[in-house]
Scaffold this active site. Structure first.
Site, PDB file in Angstrom:
ATOM      1  N   PRO A   2       0.840  -1.210   0.000  1.00 23.69           N
ATOM      2  CA  PRO A   2       0.000   0.000   0.000  1.00 23.69           C
ATOM      3  C   PRO A   2       0.869   1.252   0.000  1.00 23.69           C
ATOM      4  CG  PRO A   2      -0.644  -1.520   1.766  1.00 23.69           C
ATOM      5  CD  PRO A   2       0.650  -2.027   1.193  1.00 23.69           C
ATOM      6  N   GLU A   3       0.562   2.163  -0.912  1.00 25.57           N
ATOM      7  CA  GLU A   3       1.254   3.443  -0.961  1.00 25.57           C
ATOM      8  C   GLU A   3       0.258   4.521  -0.530  1.00 25.57           C
ATOM      9  OE1 GLU A   3       3.362   4.066  -4.672  1.00 25.57           O
ATOM     10  OE2 GLU A   3       3.789   1.935  -4.861  1.00 25.57           O
ATOM     11  N   LYS A  53       2.820   7.114   4.620  1.00 21.02           N
ATOM     12  CA  LYS A  53       2.190   5.791   4.654  1.00 21.02           C
ATOM     13  C   LYS A  53       1.723   5.417   6.064  1.00 21.02           C
ATOM     14  CE  LYS A  53       5.130   4.145   0.861  1.00 21.02           C
ATOM     15  NZ  LYS A  53       6.190   3.192   0.511  1.00 21.02           N
ATOM     16  N   ARG A 100       1.472 -11.074   5.354  1.00 21.18           N
ATOM     17  CA  ARG A 100       2.936 -11.165   5.424  1.00 21.18           C
ATOM     18  C   ARG A 100       3.529 -10.587   6.709  1.00 21.18           C
ATOM     19  NH1 ARG A 100       5.817 -10.108  -0.160  1.00 21.18           N
ATOM     20  NH2 ARG A 100       7.531 -10.880   1.114  1.00 21.18           N
ATOM     21  N   ARG A 234      14.313  -2.211  -7.095  1.00 21.25           N
ATOM     22  CA  ARG A 234      12.883  -2.313  -7.412  1.00 21.25           C
ATOM     23  C   ARG A 234      12.678  -2.180  -8.919  1.00 21.25           C
ATOM     24  NH1 ARG A 234       9.646  -0.926  -3.155  1.00 21.25           N
ATOM     25  NH2 ARG A 234       8.103  -2.122  -4.296  1.00 21.25           N
TER      26      ARG A 234
END
Ligand SMILES: [Zn+2]
Length: 244
Positions: A2-3, A53, A100, A234
């Protein structure tokens, strides 16, 4: 992961159901990694908001629950099969789902919160946001955009999307961005973030990316195939024709 937009959507959902409510019970199935004191019960949640975030649940005794969704965290209002924490109030109950387990919920004082959030750069959706801090680094602009100490809330997805919209190559050193490129990048970033927030809770099934995760597929502007490269560990997605 999630950003900013996903965190904002999650935050708004929590705010609309939990703000102003009093905590009745806290259950922590994942008590190995999440530690909260029992004296949260009886406290009223006065305010729920986001920075970068992080989601902040402010309590009436001035302590705050500081939440980071990590890689896979989310809050549900109906009990999922498995959750790490539940926050039951005199209104709704919120369940922290996080397969996770990289997310985190901790209780902090106002001072601790200031210290943690003080290390972050500015949030693109707050007034007065600008990209000046970005130009202090020679790192590739894509990597710099994702550095939370420079700009808070942007990750892999929206960095790729904003650079495509601004027609800037992801490897361009941030320090070499021209003034017009900076202006374009700022408005592109704000645009892609706001548009994503507008999807609301349906974002995961509704959002259609310009370049992110579209390697080999036609660019939505020029039809040339989107490419992927690894930058700062990334994946960076870009159109080599539109972003030179
Ligand atoms: Zn293109």
């Amino acid at each position: 992961m999630p950003e900013l937009p996903e965190v904002e959507i999650c935050c708004r959902q929590l705010a609309s159901h939990l703000a102003g409510k009093t905590i009745r019970r806290v259950t922590i199935p994942d008590n190995k990694k999440i530690h909260l004191p029992s004296n949260l019960v009886g406290r009223r949640i006065t305010k729920i908001y986001r920075f970068g975030k992080f989601i902040i649940l402010q309590l009436d005794d001035d302590r705050r629950l500081l939440i980071h969704l990590g890689m896979t965290g989310w809050f549900e209002l109906d009990p999922p099969a498995k959750y790490r924490l539940s926050l039951e109030t005199d209104g709704a109950t919120a369940y922290f789902e996080d397969p996770r387990r990289f997310g985190n919920v901790r209780l902090v004082s106002a001072g601790q919160q200031e210290k943690i959030l003080g290390q972050l750069g500015t949030d693109p959706l707050t007034p007065g946001f600008d990209l000046t801090p970005l130009r202090k680094t020679k790192r590739p602009v894509k990597v710099a955009l994702q550095d939370q100490r420079l700009i808070a809330g942007v990750g892999n997805i929206y960095a790729s999307e904003a650079l495509w919209r601004a027609r800037i190559h992801p490897t361009k050193p941030a320090s070499r961005l021209r003034h017009d490129e900076c202006r374009r990048l700022k408005s592109s970033l704000i645009h892609v973030l706001r548009r994503a927030v507008a999807f609301g809770p349906k974002i995961f099934e509704s959002q259609r990316f310009a370049v992110y995760d579209r390697k080999g597929q036609p660019c939505r502007r020029c039809r040339n195939p989107v490419q992927r490269m690894v930058l700062g560990g990334r994946g960076a997605y870009f159109c080599p024709h539109c972003q030179r």
